[in-house]
Scaffold this motif. Structure first.
Motif: not given
Length: 179
Positions: A27-40, A166-179
């Motif tokens: 479960e953690a593998l799937t969740e963590n990997s999904s965040i990683l791939l969405a971030g990449l 920080a302070g970019t649209d990308e950084s906001k997207k990444i911050q939302r993913l990892v929360k």
């Protein structure tokens, strides 16, 4: 050594339907990997998904194809993905840093890592996005990866390193993913 976005690609190894249910902490593998791939994907990092003997092991699980934004994959029968990916994916050939995630840590992931290192690439192993059926095999793979000269990191540390500021649209997207 800083992992630089413009010199980075990822190989996403064998997150397949018949393998994933047997993985330790799946479960953690799937969740963590999904965040990683969405971030990449958000950061524009080229990614190649692999599948080992698709006929027998099934397709990449939907959570991860959705996160990666693709169902395309490189078929392989060798444990190491290196030869098949490098031969068929020019976007990987020209990069320096190759992010690795997937299963199983001590077999396909580790053999790919060793081949990448031998060919002059810098393998980056995302430790919270790899697994094996047995935890001891995964832990031993991490030791071997370090002995081989890989960079070990976590998905959150890696995403913020690639992001750089920080302070970019990308950084906001990444911050939302990892929360």
């Amino acid at each position: 050594m800083r992992i630089e976005r413009e010199h980075t690609a990822a190989i996403v190894i064998d997150y397949q339907e018949k393998l994933m249910p047997a993985m330790d902490r799946k479960e953690a593998l799937t969740e963590n990997s999904s965040i990683l791939l969405a971030g990449l994907r958000t950061l524009g990092i080229p990614m190649v998904l692999t599948q080992q003997y698709t006929k027998g092991l099934g397709s990449t699980v939907k959570e991860l194809t959705r996160a990666a934004g693709t169902e395309e994959f490189v078929e392989k029968i060798r444990f190491s993905a290196f030869e098949d990916v490098i031969r068929s994916c020019p976007q990987i050939q020209e990069k320096k840093y190759i992010i690795l995630c997937g299963v199983e840590a001590h077999i396909c992931v580790l053999q790919t890592l060793i081949d990448l290192k031998e060919a002059g690439y810098v393998p980056v192993l995302v430790t919270d996005c790899v697994s094996s059926r047995r935890r001891a095999d995964c832990e031993t793979a991490f030791i071997r990866a370090q002995q081989e000269g890989a960079i070990l990191t976590t998905y959150e540390a890696l995403l913020f390193e690639l992001l750089e500021k920080a302070g970019t649209d990308e950084s906001k997207k990444i911050q939302r993913l990892v929360k």
